[in-house]
Design a protein around this motif. Sequence first.
Motif, short mmCIF file in Angstrom:
data_model
loop_
_atom_site.label_atom_id
_atom_site.label_comp_id
_atom_site.label_asym_id
_atom_site.label_seq_id
_atom_site.Cartn_x
_atom_site.Cartn_y
_atom_site.Cartn_z
N LYS A 33 2.09 9.53 -5.90
CA LYS A 33 2.50 10.55 -6.41
C LYS A 33 3.45 10.88 -6.49
O LYS A 33 3.62 12.35 -7.38
N TYR A 89 2.51 1.56 -3.36
CA TYR A 89 1.20 1.89 -3.98
C TYR A 89 1.37 3.88 -3.93
O TYR A 89 1.37 4.43 -4.59
N ASP A 90 1.41 4.15 -2.62
CA ASP A 90 0.83 5.61 -2.41
C ASP A 90 2.01 6.73 -3.08
O ASP A 90 2.40 7.88 -4.01
N LYS A 139 0.84 -1.04 -0.26
CA LYS A 139 0.06 -0.01 -0.04
C LYS A 139 1.25 1.26 0.08
O LYS A 139 0.70 1.76 -0.86
N LYS A 140 1.91 1.27 0.91
CA LYS A 140 2.62 2.45 0.97
C LYS A 140 3.49 2.65 -0.52
O LYS A 140 3.89 3.68 -1.08
N ASP A 164 -4.98 0.76 8.43
CA ASP A 164 -5.32 0.60 7.55
C ASP A 164 -7.11 0.81 8.12
O ASP A 164 -8.25 0.49 7.48
N SER A 172 -2.18 10.78 5.17
CA SER A 172 -2.64 9.94 6.17
C SER A 172 -2.06 10.05 7.81
O SER A 172 -0.99 10.95 7.68
#
Length: 899
Positions: free
Chosen positions: A401, A396-397, A393-394, A690, A706
Amino acid sequence: TDEIMQQEIRPLVAVDIIEQLHRQFAILSGGRGKDGAPIITFPEFAGFSEIPDDDFLNVVTYLTSIPSLEAASIGFIIIIDRRRDKWSAVKASLTRIAGAFPGNLQLVFVLRPSRFIQRAIADIGIKLYRDDFKMKVPIIMLNSVSDLHGYIDKSQLTRELGGTLEYGHSQWIHHRTAIENFAMTVKTTAQMLQTFGTDLAETELPNDVQCTEELLSSHTDHHSKLKDELKLAVKQGATLLTCIREPVTRSANSKLSPDELENVATVERLLAQLDETEKAFDQFWTKHHLKLEQCLQLRHFEHDFREVKLTLDNLMETQAGFADIGDSVTRVENLLKEQKHLEEKGQEPLEKAQSLALHGEQLIQNNHYAVDSIRPKCVELRRICDDFTNETKKKYDILGKSLELHKQLDKASQWCEAGIYLLASQAVDKCQSQEGAETALVEIEKFLVTAKEHQLSNPKEFYNQFDMILTPEIKANTQKIVQKLEDVQEMFDKRQVSLKKLAAKQTRPVQPVAPHPESSPKRASPKITRPAAVGSSGDHTAQSPAPSSTNARAHQIAHCMAISAGEGKCQKMGLSEVSSHIINELIETERVYVEELQSIIEGYASEMDNPNLVHLIPSALQNKKEILFGNLPEIYYFHNRIFLKEIENCIENPELLARCFLKRKEDLQIYEKYCQNKPRSEALWRQCGDSIFFQECQRKLDHKLSLDAYLLKPVQRITKYQLLLKEMLKCSKNSEGTAELEEALATVLDIIKSVNDSMHQIAITGYEGDVSELGKLLMQGSFNVWTDHKKGHNKVKDLARFKPMQRHLFLYTKMLLFCKKREENTDGHEKTASYSFKNSLKMSTVGITENVKGDNKKFEIWYNGREEVYIIQASSVELKNTWISEIRKVLTGQLEACR
């Protein structure tokens, strides 16, 4: 009495004297006297006097051992049948019995010879020799069996003695042999079960699947064989019991003799004991078999765990290798595809890991004996799965960005190229006329309208949004594009000024007016009005437009990035102007920082107490607000109520800024506590980050990032102060207030060092004492260390001299700790260091040698009169000198304290 115990102390069994028993010179018919005394009969036997003494003694001893102890304690009744014999035979029988009978006698009945002469001789002989027989019991001489019936009931006498008692000598021997064989079988079976049980109890459980399966199979086979032996023994006992009861079964009028009843009781006791033994064995086997099955389950679980763990580790290693965030849109899109492929590749091992963890939890629920071994593995599997998911997830984040950033940069670059093309395509000759100039102005204004769609956002938001991916390369590229935007915007500004002059309708001569100085095109400023011409048709103002918002934002972004990298160009501005600019920058960012802290406390921390959102908070986060946020409220209070107000007072007096930091040196130590808690906070965030609760809070606050990004703000802020102070100091060299600035910078650097040292200190493991009792932590760092012990073997000393150890040293006022640095992966690619304690030296007993021959980076610390010498090599001469200086201060301080 336990029958098996009787068998153990009984000297003889029927098999041992089977031949003597078959001669039938003495029998135990099973009859009893009126008081229950057992009757032993010596029937007529022609060769009685010729029977060897050992044979006689063995038979009589065996017969007296058969009745129960209770019956034997009453005393035995002896019947000697010598009706067809002579007095000499009677005398011999009495003499032998008197001298060799092992039991307790009650009465002796003698059926005297039936012939007249022999009877008369017997009467005389018994009177003359009674004392010679040395019997302490009465000897009753009987003339016939009728006389015997007066003493003993007929039902207790065999047919030979005129009674009704059924007695078959061969059958009696068969029953005795069978009972004793069965007793031996029971004893042997019990011993086999006991031996097998001992072997099972002493068996060490194997460490692999195959050996465990083989052991389980072997024990199960052995158990089955023993169960068959038990069944066979039980069947044998049941058959024997049936045989003993056969007369009663055959005829309802038949009754078993007391001896036969005792035989029945003996066999029943043996069967009961066999049943108890079997039950105890089955109970033990059930537990042992369950343990073996659980052991096999554990070995399968451990085998599967090792395979899954290896796959997951490889997966995490592969994921850790995806460190590139891309330098273009195409590259980032390819990286996203690769990340997607890795995520799909990891689905199967992740599902296996989750399934294995579920299986492990089922084993725990089923009361498995190895809970302490299974539970950590289940936790480890779920942690790795969560780490992979969170890291994915990180990634992908970050890539998302990065893609957004490069798209913005590409759009901005394309906009610049289009703008340059537009300016280049406007023909100079067509713009000389008023109509041509107006047309060109319209084209430029239409093009500038598109700037909002293709330009970078507000500088602060831009920096906050992309701070996590702003590598030096991307920063450099961004600065180039920002500069390009400024240049293009400046070209448009100049072109617009020129075109507006050409498009202006001048109906009367221009009245000359003193020119007003223009602002530098490199700086954003308020509206600047140029001199105007007054015409007959009205006042017309030719105004130079303020730099557009696009240009201002681009300039501010470039400036923010330059300040954060310590790249201010103060040489182009005056000292007071630079100081004012940096203080404005500090105040501006301080206000933003305070607002962000407030939003975290009100939007997240306070919401954890909101009853309407309690159901969204995961169980792992319950009552852990202090762990997640640390002392953030204390930091917010300090900056909002105190520090912000004090630095706002420095706007008019920049020289007071250094004093603010010096005055608040102790207050700024609150960051040490926050940073020490940060690892625990991050671990909790990885576990619960999450959750729906945080997503709802983020939605309400309209934050693009976040919570974890905002929790990093205090760490970033304390390091930002030293960058701003360095920038200000760089521009204030050799001017008034420089000394205070240098002292303020040293204060902030000391705070950062203290925070950094404390972060290292909390990672020390294995030290049994309390590090807080060692005094203040003065220094810490990694070195090459050689040891030399005078008492050690020469070879050991040589090895110690030539093989350095990598050690991390912690210098306290009372102690010097030697630790070994270890790094562990967390979150896939980040590494956290821990320091395993190895040795310690009391500072009160050490000495130091500053220079070691052959290397100016080495120094010696010796202990106990140079019995132990530690040669320490620093990475640089400066580092060595710093440590030596600090150690000297400690030793000098101790000396002064002693004085």
